[in-house]
Write a protein that holds these residues in place. Structure first.
Motif, PDB file in Angstrom:
ATOM      1  N   VAL A 180       0.902  -1.050   0.568  1.00  0.00           N
ATOM      2  CA  VAL A 180      -0.012  -0.084   0.358  1.00  0.00           C
ATOM      3  C   VAL A 180       1.078   1.038  -0.052  1.00  0.00           C
ATOM      4  O   VAL A 180       1.766   1.622   0.650  1.00  0.00           O
ATOM      5  N   PRO A 181       0.368   2.241  -0.723  1.00  0.00           N
ATOM      6  CA  PRO A 181       1.507   3.512  -0.619  1.00  0.00           C
ATOM      7  C   PRO A 181       1.355   4.577   0.359  1.00  0.00           C
ATOM      8  O   PRO A 181      -0.070   4.174   0.529  1.00  0.00           O
ATOM      9  N   ALA A 182       1.656   5.697   0.103  1.00  0.00           N
ATOM     10  CA  ALA A 182       1.820   5.920   1.331  1.00  0.00           C
ATOM     11  C   ALA A 182       2.448   7.645   1.147  1.00  0.00           C
ATOM     12  O   ALA A 182       2.983   7.565  -0.004  1.00  0.00           O
ATOM     13  N   GLY A 183       2.300   8.539   1.671  1.00  0.00           N
ATOM     14  CA  GLY A 183       3.345   9.963   0.869  1.00  0.00           C
ATOM     15  C   GLY A 183       2.592  10.473   0.043  1.00  0.00           C
ATOM     16  O   GLY A 183       1.613  10.498  -0.736  1.00  0.00           O
ATOM     17  N   ALA A 184       3.641  10.923  -0.719  1.00  0.00           N
ATOM     18  CA  ALA A 184       3.608  11.130  -2.197  1.00  0.00           C
ATOM     19  C   ALA A 184       3.204  10.854  -3.161  1.00  0.00           C
ATOM     20  O   ALA A 184       3.129  10.752  -4.569  1.00  0.00           O
ATOM     21  N   LEU A 185       3.105   9.595  -2.817  1.00  0.00           N
ATOM     22  CA  LEU A 185       3.143   8.542  -3.650  1.00  0.00           C
ATOM     23  C   LEU A 185       1.723   8.684  -3.700  1.00  0.00           C
ATOM     24  O   LEU A 185       0.703   7.922  -5.150  1.00  0.00           O
ATOM     25  N   ARG A 186       0.623   8.836  -3.202  1.00  0.00           N
ATOM     26  CA  ARG A 186      -0.932   9.157  -3.122  1.00  0.00           C
ATOM     27  C   ARG A 186      -1.604  10.018  -4.478  1.00  0.00           C
ATOM     28  O   ARG A 186      -0.861  11.511  -3.935  1.00  0.00           O
TER      29      ARG A 186
END
Length: 634
Positions: free
Chosen positions: A583-589
């Motif tokens: 699951v991506p977080a931060g600036a990947l969203r």
């Protein structure tokens, strides 16, 4: 048992009763049995219209020179049922070992059972019978060295059901079973004499050996004037709930070898029901295609999405499981069907959608998982639904390639990829993990490989004698051929050394990457692209994360339609993926316009905070506030 000559066969046939009523006959050595051999019972029914049942006493029925059934009249269903403790019993035993055995060992080199149906029987059904010991090794007669255990002459429909097994037989081709339909190269409009074989209710084809091709099953083997005895022929292997396992071929197709035509169909047709598995396990081939060499059946109607559906039905958790096959190439090899009367393979008809496929534990020196053999073949592999729970000994994503490994020592041998060949292969929501390959994970000679919402993680690519370079995607150099790779909303994450993500050895080959992650956590970032093709042949669309941005200026770039620029992480942004769920977080969203409906877990892209549904995350997984992720499953 003494040899049954052709003259004796005809004399016995002439003396058989000719009444027009159904017969129910018992066979065995005990008291009250109607006949003492299966051959005698089959002769008794061959002139009788209607439907007939032959019940076999639970014992070994020795037939060293083989058994032949050649009906002379049209019939309905002919059932051969084993497992009866006594001839007078009205029902067979209920235990797994309550089966009868037809043993063809010894005597002449013949199939243990020949069914010369020729379109006269609606259905032949065999249950609770083991067919073993056949040895169709002669090639200069009507037996053609094909179908050691069972040879079926078409047109015919034959079902192997509960308790039926064809095992420990030998032949030149089709160690276990040969389906002898019409030739594939007929130069007229004749209707193919097709054989449909149904494997259901846990039936098995196992432990058979072909000196040449088709260790378990082979579609071919019948003599036609002017045709080679090894001519491929129309047959269809329809598998619902059965095992094709531990067979071996001296050359090609450890599990099976079965190719058809556009007009007559034929080939492999896996159709597992809910809670069922088509299991192709432990087969071996000395050269290639240990898990089988086939076309899919083009008589399957085209669906509204433009694909012919095979595999599990929508919403079903049935699976096609390919496991622990090995050889020069362990893969399931799929080709395109040719047209009757020619050697051409047209574009379009060989277009299939296969639902729920698990490939694991494969080993070899050639392709390990899937291989498309013809540029006219198109195959889309996807789960049967958004949140279908599949299982193969333990819960698994419904499309999964895991734990497959090249057998050659690193630095030796040739290219050993997971996916290879020609044609167009599309993988949707696939789990590609823990594979150990040589040179490249995906290798294409001609055609297109498409990944959508796919997780590629924890794989190892090692060098081979063919190339010291280690790549994820390899467009192999072949004069006049082109390969293309399309990677959309996928995560490609390595924790082992890698030289390139895309290696485009053919000058006009291309790669497209949209909304995807390309990363290796080992020191030294892999090159994004390299080879004979110019860097501009890598097209970056809308958004994405690449471990290195040093060559971005040399790529072709298409900005996101919403933001007007290519969205990626800035210098101060932190790359963050959950190590268990990805699951991506931060600036990947929420970095680019949504272009794919479902993520790897079957959840909609977009819709999670903070975007509210207008933008999607980078990678295969959408970070959603309304979903709880646990151990890789939601």
């Amino acid at each position: 048992m003494k040899r049954l000559s052709a003259l004796a066969f005809l004399l016995l046939a002439a003396l058989a009763p000719t009444g027009a009523h159904a017969l129910d006959l018992s066979v065995g050595s005990g008291a009250g049995c109607d006949h003492d051999s299966l051959q005698a019972a089959l002769l008794a029914i061959r002139n009788q219209p209607g439907s007939h049942t032959i019940r076999l006493r639970k014992e070994t029925h020795a037939s060293p020179n083989g058994v032949i059934y050649a009906p002379s009249v049209d019939q309905g269903t002919v059932s051969i049922e084993g497992g009866y403790a006594q001839c007078g019993d009205t029902a067979p035993g209920g235990l797994p070992d309550d089966v009868s055995v037809l043993d063809g060992s010894g005597g002449l080199e013949r199939p243990a059972l020949r069914l010369l149906i020729a379109g006269r029987v609606g259905s032949v059904q065999i249950r609770r019978l083991t067919i073993r010991g056949g040895d169709a090794l002669e090639e200069d007669n009507a037996y053609n060295g094909a179908g050691g255990g069972l040879s079926i002459r078409g047109p015919a429909s034959v079902l192997l059901g509960r308790g039926a097994s064809v095992r420990d037989n030998r032949a030149v081709r089709g160690g276990g079973i040969a389906l002898v339909g019409g030739r594939l190269d007929l130069f007229d409009s004749a209707t193919p004499e097709r054989v449909d074989l149904y494997l259901v209710e846990g039936a098995s084809v196992s432990g058979n050996e072909a000196l040449d091709i088709g260790g378990g099953l082979y579609c071919g083997g019948g003599i036609v004037d002017g045709a080679p005895t090894f001519a491929s022929r129309h047959g269809s292997i329809v598998v619902h709930d059965a095992t094709i396992g531990f067979n071996q071929a001296g050359t090609l197709g450890g599990a099976f070898h079965c190719h058809g035509t556009v007009e007559g169909g034929g080939g492999f047709q896996p159709r597992p029901g809910d809670g069922q598995a088509v299991l192709i396990v432990g087969n071996r081939a000395a050269s290639n295609c240990a898990a089988g060499s086939a076309t899919f059946d083009t008589l399957v109607p085209m669906g509204p999405d433009g694909f012919r559906p095979i595999g599990a039905a929508d919403g079903s958790n049935g699976i096609v499981a390919i496991a622990s096959n090995e050889g020069g190439g362990a893969a399931l090899c799929i080709g395109a069907s040719r047209s009757l009367g020619s050697d051409t393979k047209p574009e379009g008809p060989s277009t299939f959608r296969l639902q729920n496929l698990v490939i694991t534990g494969q080993s070899g020196t050639g392709p390990l998982g899937l291989s498309l053999d013809d540029p006219q073949a198109r195959l889309r592999v996807k789960p049967s639904g958004r949140h279908v729970a599949c299982s193969f000994f333990e819960p698994t994503p419904c499309v999964s390639f895991t734990g497959n490994a090249a057998s050659a020592t690193p630095g030796t041998g040739g290219t050993t990829p997971l996916i290879a060949g020609r044609g167009q292969l599309e993988l949707f929501r696939a789990n590609i993990r823990d594979n150990d390959v040589r040179t490249a994970l995906f290798s294409s000679l001609q055609g297109t490989v498409v990944l959508v919402s796919t997780l590629v993680a924890d794989n190892t690519v090692q060098a081979s004698a063919a190339s010291p370079l280690r790549s994820v995607f390899l467009a192999r150099e072949e004069l006049g051929q082109r390969s293309d790779f399309v990677v959309v909303h996928s995560t490609v994450a390595f924790d082992t050394p890698l030289d390139r993500f895309f290696s485009l050895q053919q000058a006009d080959s291309t790669a497209l990457a949209r909304a995807s992650i390309f990363v290796s956590t080992t020191p030294g970032a892999p090159a994004n692209v390299g080879g004979a093709a110019p860097p501009a042949n890598l097209r970056r669309e809308w958004c994405g994360f690449f471990q290195s941005t040093a060559d971005f200026a040399t790529h072709t770039e298409l900005p996101d339609p919403t933001s007007g620029q290519f969205e990626t992480l800035g210098p101060s942004d932190k790359y963050a993926l959950d190590p268990a769920t990805y699951v991506p977080a931060g600036a990947l969203r929420d970095r680019c316009t949504r272009s794919v409906e479902d993520d790897f877990y079957g959840n909609p892209f977009g819709g999670g905070a903070p975007s509210g549904g207008t933008m999607a995350d980078i990678g295969a997984v959408e970070n959603r506030d309304d979903v709880i992720f646990e151990d890789g499953f939601d």
